[in-house]
Design a protein around this motif. Structure first.
Motif, PDB file in Angstrom:
ATOM      1  N   HIS A  92       0.715  -1.234   0.004  1.00  0.00           N
ATOM      2  CA  HIS A  92      -0.093  -0.050   0.103  1.00  0.00           C
ATOM      3  C   HIS A  92       0.958   1.207  -0.003  1.00  0.00           C
ATOM      4  CE1 HIS A  92      -2.107   3.392   1.736  1.00  0.00           C
ATOM      5  NE2 HIS A  92      -3.374   2.823   1.163  1.00  0.00           N
ATOM      6  N   ASP A  93       1.770   1.467   1.034  1.00  0.00           N
ATOM      7  CA  ASP A  93       2.477   2.609   1.140  1.00  0.00           C
ATOM      8  C   ASP A  93       3.555   2.877  -0.216  1.00  0.00           C
ATOM      9  OD1 ASP A  93       1.166   2.775   3.671  1.00  0.00           O
ATOM     10  OD2 ASP A  93       3.002   2.236   4.766  1.00  0.00           O
ATOM     11  N   SER A  94       3.996   1.849  -0.784  1.00  0.00           N
ATOM     12  CA  SER A  94       4.911   2.008  -1.898  1.00  0.00           C
ATOM     13  C   SER A  94       4.086   2.028  -3.124  1.00  0.00           C
ATOM     14  CB  SER A  94       5.726   0.563  -2.002  1.00  0.00           C
ATOM     15  OG  SER A  94       4.716  -0.432  -2.393  1.00  0.00           O
ATOM     16  N   GLY A  95       2.740   2.001  -3.210  1.00  0.00           N
ATOM     17  CA  GLY A  95       2.105   2.347  -4.391  1.00  0.00           C
ATOM     18  C   GLY A  95       2.029   1.104  -5.498  1.00  0.00           C
ATOM     19  N   LEU A  96       2.698  -0.124  -5.016  1.00  0.00           N
ATOM     20  CA  LEU A  96       2.662  -1.262  -5.844  1.00  0.00           C
ATOM     21  C   LEU A  96       1.349  -1.863  -5.968  1.00  0.00           C
ATOM     22  CD1 LEU A  96       6.116  -2.775  -4.753  1.00  0.00           C
ATOM     23  CD2 LEU A  96       5.428  -2.061  -7.047  1.00  0.00           C
ATOM     24  N   ASP A  97       0.517  -1.714  -5.031  1.00  0.00           N
ATOM     25  CA  ASP A  97      -0.916  -2.196  -5.244  1.00  0.00           C
ATOM     26  C   ASP A  97      -1.512  -1.459  -6.497  1.00  0.00           C
ATOM     27  OD1 ASP A  97      -1.193   0.235  -3.832  1.00  0.00           O
ATOM     28  OD2 ASP A  97      -2.761  -0.406  -2.509  1.00  0.00           O
ATOM     29  N   ALA A  98      -1.295  -0.181  -6.600  1.00  0.00           N
ATOM     30  CA  ALA A  98      -1.883   0.685  -7.685  1.00  0.00           C
ATOM     31  C   ALA A  98      -1.263   0.014  -8.951  1.00  0.00           C
ATOM     32  CB  ALA A  98      -1.562   1.944  -7.455  1.00  0.00           C
ATOM     33  N   LEU A  99      -0.046  -0.160  -8.685  1.00  0.00           N
ATOM     34  CA  LEU A  99       0.613  -0.828 -10.164  1.00  0.00           C
ATOM     35  C   LEU A  99       0.174  -2.042 -10.488  1.00  0.00           C
ATOM     36  CD1 LEU A  99       3.141  -0.622 -12.318  1.00  0.00           C
ATOM     37  CD2 LEU A  99       4.666  -1.561 -10.444  1.00  0.00           C
ATOM     38  N   ILE A 100      -0.148  -2.885  -9.776  1.00  0.00           N
ATOM     39  CA  ILE A 100      -0.726  -4.133  -9.791  1.00  0.00           C
ATOM     40  C   ILE A 100      -2.155  -4.131 -10.481  1.00  0.00           C
ATOM     41  CG2 ILE A 100      -1.485  -6.414  -8.821  1.00  0.00           C
ATOM     42  CD1 ILE A 100       0.830  -6.298  -6.932  1.00  0.00           C
ATOM     43  N   ASP A 101      -2.634  -3.267  -9.892  1.00  0.00           N
ATOM     44  CA  ASP A 101      -4.244  -2.885 -10.497  1.00  0.00           C
ATOM     45  C   ASP A 101      -3.957  -2.401 -12.155  1.00  0.00           C
ATOM     46  OD1 ASP A 101      -5.324  -3.842  -8.236  1.00  0.00           O
ATOM     47  OD2 ASP A 101      -5.698  -1.830  -7.372  1.00  0.00           O
ATOM     48  N   SER A 102      -2.991  -1.688 -12.332  1.00  0.00           N
ATOM     49  CA  SER A 102      -2.764  -1.206 -13.658  1.00  0.00           C
ATOM     50  C   SER A 102      -2.303  -2.056 -14.658  1.00  0.00           C
ATOM     51  CB  SER A 102      -1.788   0.036 -13.610  1.00  0.00           C
ATOM     52  OG  SER A 102      -0.373  -0.309 -13.378  1.00  0.00           O
ATOM     53  N   LEU A 103      -1.952  -3.260 -14.179  1.00  0.00           N
ATOM     54  CA  LEU A 103      -1.226  -4.258 -15.059  1.00  0.00           C
ATOM     55  C   LEU A 103      -2.413  -4.861 -16.169  1.00  0.00           C
ATOM     56  CD1 LEU A 103       1.008  -6.498 -12.892  1.00  0.00           C
ATOM     57  CD2 LEU A 103       1.758  -4.749 -14.468  1.00  0.00           C
TER      58      LEU A 103
END
Length: 274
Positions: free
Chosen positions: A37-48
């Motif tokens: 969450h804090d790194s924004g990787l959750d958003a990156l995964i959603d954008s894949l």
């Protein structure tokens, strides 16, 4: 009987040590969730998912493997849906990630500066922000920021390595066509590899420059409300070992998802042929 028991006991102890030594390399589940969450990787995964659907060459995939266009399209959607969750990232973070470095990253992200940074990064990734960014960049062209600010943003962009993360994503999607073809039609993959290599060698320099420019201009907008002092401190963190592990973790997770997608797509298409 006693020898067997002792050997079995010793084996169990060694196995326990091995498992716990390996697990110690990763984060705890709670820390991994926080880091995503804090790194924004959750958003990156959603954008894949939308990125893969837009960028994968469906026409070439169909031709190379003698697939119906609709058949390939449906399989791609199914494969994306099967890996479109945080499970793969969580598995990596809890078993293989450099826990010590990522804990240092988490300490930075939870600091006052880290919270300001993550807030502006999340805000700038929204669809509304993308429109605002275009207007901001157009205005900046008329009235450029001071030279020191430009140099700071350039330094920040180099330290973030976001352009390299994007290039990794695009290259992975580009070559997923080859991965799938090797799994489905091995005889067609050798000629396809040569063609893809030639095309990627032509595209890579162009994409590298485009991503670099885009990330630089985007950084002017994204970090516009952070002071020069904040940027200097953020750059200093990014240039530490933990800062390097930070962006490399994003690259590793992208590669994991792309490999899983290709493998799942092969499985689905093979199943359809039965």
């Amino acid at each position: 009987m006693k020898k067997i028991t002792r050997f079995a006991l010793l084996s169990l102890v060694l196995l326990w040590v091995s498992i716990n030594s390996y697990a110690a390399n990763g984060l705890s589940v709670k820390d991994a969730q926080t880091f995503l969450h804090d790194s924004g990787l959750d958003a990156l995964i959603d954008s894949l998912a939308p990125t893969m659907q837009q960028q994968l060459n469906l026409q070439k995939l169909s031709e190379a493997n003698q697939l119906q266009f609709e058949e390939a399209e449906a399989a791609i959607i199914e494969a994306i849906q099967s890996v479109q969750n945080p499970d793969l990232a969580m598995q990596y973070l809890t078993t293989q990630a450099d826990a010590d470095s990522l804990k240092e990253t988490m300490r930075f992200l939870s600091s006052p500066l880290g919270k300001r940074v993550t807030a502006v990064e999340r805000e700038s990734s929204t669809p509304e922000a993308q429109l605002e960014m275009q207007a901001y960049i157009a205005e900046m062209a008329k009235s450029p920021p001071p030279r020191e600010r430009i140099e700071l943003i350039n330094s920040l962009t180099n330290s973030l390595n976001a352009d390299k993360v994007m290039l990794t994503l695009m290259r992975g999607i580009f070559y997923s066509l080859l991965d799938v073809t090797q799994g489905l039609s091995p005889n067609a993959s050798s000629g396809l590899k040569d063609a893809l290599d030639a095309e990627w060698n032509r595209l890579e320099p162009v994409l590298t420059e485009q991503f670099k420019q885009f990330m630089t201009m985007g950084s002017h907008y994204s970090y516009r409300n952070l002071s020069d002092g904040d940027l200097k401190d953020y750059i200093a963190f990014l240039n530490t070992n933990s800062g390097q592990v930070y962006w490399m973790t994003g690259v590793e997770i992208i590669n994991i998802y792309l490999k899983a997608f290709s493998s799942e797509l092969v499985t689905i298409l093979k199943r359809q042929r039965v």
